[in-house]
Design a protein around this motif. Sequence first.
Motif, PDB file in Angstrom:
ATOM      1  N   ARG A  42      -7.995  22.684 -33.958  1.00 42.81           N
ATOM      2  CA  ARG A  42      -8.349  21.829 -32.819  1.00 42.81           C
ATOM      3  C   ARG A  42      -9.739  22.190 -32.294  1.00 42.81           C
ATOM      4  NH1 ARG A  42      -4.185  18.584 -31.048  1.00 42.81           N
ATOM      5  NH2 ARG A  42      -2.080  19.224 -31.628  1.00 42.81           N
ATOM      6  N   ALA A  43     -10.059  23.486 -32.256  1.00 49.83           N
ATOM      7  CA  ALA A  43     -11.380  23.922 -31.798  1.00 49.83           C
ATOM      8  C   ALA A  43     -12.470  23.454 -32.760  1.00 49.83           C
ATOM      9  CB  ALA A  43     -11.409  25.439 -31.643  1.00 49.83           C
ATOM     10  N   ALA A  46     -10.914  22.466 -22.332  1.00 49.57           N
ATOM     11  CA  ALA A  46      -9.547  21.935 -22.450  1.00 49.57           C
ATOM     12  C   ALA A  46      -9.049  22.063 -23.877  1.00 49.57           C
ATOM     13  CB  ALA A  46      -9.508  20.466 -22.044  1.00 49.57           C
ATOM     14  N   THR A  47      -7.744  22.089 -24.006  1.00 50.44           N
ATOM     15  CA  THR A  47      -7.071  21.937 -25.293  1.00 50.44           C
ATOM     16  C   THR A  47      -6.165  20.726 -25.147  1.00 50.44           C
ATOM     17  OG1 THR A  47      -7.123  24.284 -25.822  1.00 50.44           O
ATOM     18  CG2 THR A  47      -5.462  22.959 -26.948  1.00 50.44           C
ATOM     19  N   ASN A  48      -6.442  19.696 -25.925  1.00 50.43           N
ATOM     20  CA  ASN A  48      -5.682  18.452 -25.858  1.00 50.43           C
ATOM     21  C   ASN A  48      -4.731  18.370 -27.039  1.00 50.43           C
ATOM     22  OD1 ASN A  48      -6.997  17.297 -23.500  1.00 50.43           O
ATOM     23  ND2 ASN A  48      -8.822  17.247 -24.784  1.00 50.43           N
ATOM     24  N   THR A  62     -13.204  18.208 -23.862  1.00 51.74           N
ATOM     25  CA  THR A  62     -13.077  19.620 -24.207  1.00 51.74           C
ATOM     26  C   THR A  62     -14.307  20.446 -23.868  1.00 51.74           C
ATOM     27  OG1 THR A  62     -13.921  19.318 -26.449  1.00 51.74           O
ATOM     28  CG2 THR A  62     -11.527  19.071 -26.112  1.00 51.74           C
ATOM     29  N   ALA A  87     -16.587  20.963 -25.962  1.00 49.17           N
ATOM     30  CA  ALA A  87     -16.992  21.600 -27.210  1.00 49.17           C
ATOM     31  C   ALA A  87     -18.456  21.285 -27.490  1.00 49.17           C
ATOM     32  CB  ALA A  87     -16.110  21.119 -28.361  1.00 49.17           C
ATOM     33  N   ASP A 127     -11.489  13.425 -28.971  1.00 47.30           N
ATOM     34  CA  ASP A 127     -11.696  14.671 -28.239  1.00 47.30           C
ATOM     35  C   ASP A 127     -10.646  14.849 -27.142  1.00 47.30           C
ATOM     36  OD1 ASP A 127     -13.435  17.050 -27.600  1.00 47.30           O
ATOM     37  OD2 ASP A 127     -13.673  15.956 -25.709  1.00 47.30           O
ATOM     38  N   THR A 128     -10.395  13.796 -26.368  1.00 46.13           N
ATOM     39  CA  THR A 128      -9.466  13.913 -25.242  1.00 46.13           C
ATOM     40  C   THR A 128      -7.997  13.799 -25.635  1.00 46.13           C
ATOM     41  OG1 THR A 128      -9.644  11.553 -24.702  1.00 46.13           O
ATOM     42  CG2 THR A 128     -11.156  13.076 -23.565  1.00 46.13           C
ATOM     43  N   ALA A 147      -9.966  20.770 -29.066  1.00 45.19           N
ATOM     44  CA  ALA A 147     -10.004  21.894 -28.131  1.00 45.19           C
ATOM     45  C   ALA A 147     -11.442  22.370 -27.979  1.00 45.19           C
ATOM     46  CB  ALA A 147      -9.123  23.034 -28.627  1.00 45.19           C
ATOM     47  N   GLY A 148     -11.706  22.941 -26.840  1.00 45.50           N
ATOM     48  CA  GLY A 148     -13.014  23.512 -26.552  1.00 45.50           C
ATOM     49  C   GLY A 148     -12.884  24.384 -25.322  1.00 45.50           C
ATOM     50  N   GLY A 186     -13.082  19.831 -32.207  1.00 45.16           N
ATOM     51  CA  GLY A 186     -13.978  19.629 -31.070  1.00 45.16           C
ATOM     52  C   GLY A 186     -15.422  19.835 -31.435  1.00 45.16           C
TER      53      GLY A 186
END
Length: 146
Positions: A134-135, A116-118, A47, A49, A107-108, A112-113, A138
């Motif tokens: 999600r952020a 990417a948002t996984n 991400t 982050a 993270d993957t 989110a960051g 991250g």
Amino acid sequence: MTFRVLSRLGSFALVAVLCLGHSDDGGCGGSDEQEEEHEHEHGGTATGATCPTSNAPTAQNFGTAFLQDYCLSCHSASATGVARQGAPLAVNFDTLDEVRTQIERIDTHAAAGPGATNTEMPPANRPQPTQQERATLGQWLACGAP
């Protein structure tokens, strides 16, 4: 060499090639746990982050509740069989140390960051975190899951 020897060598080579990609350790006959682990080796994107310089998320103000709400129903040593919904047996988040060993994977799969948002985790049939959660996940992971 005779045709029979060449034929056997060809068969052996085919089996060897097929086995190389079969399990994480590069050979055939991995354990069920390795098979299950391999099935979950999907790939998201890191991400990117970063840990905030102030008001960083901690286990107390974010992580523990997030794990309880979205992860532990499957990723707990107390979850067994179908309750794990395919979660690898060796991937549990009962303690912060267990979480810390899986930071990159979490993270993957779920965070989110800016990069990417996984959304692979949690599975679609489970409650889903918001984009903001999600952020924050991250960020918490980028801080080392304190």
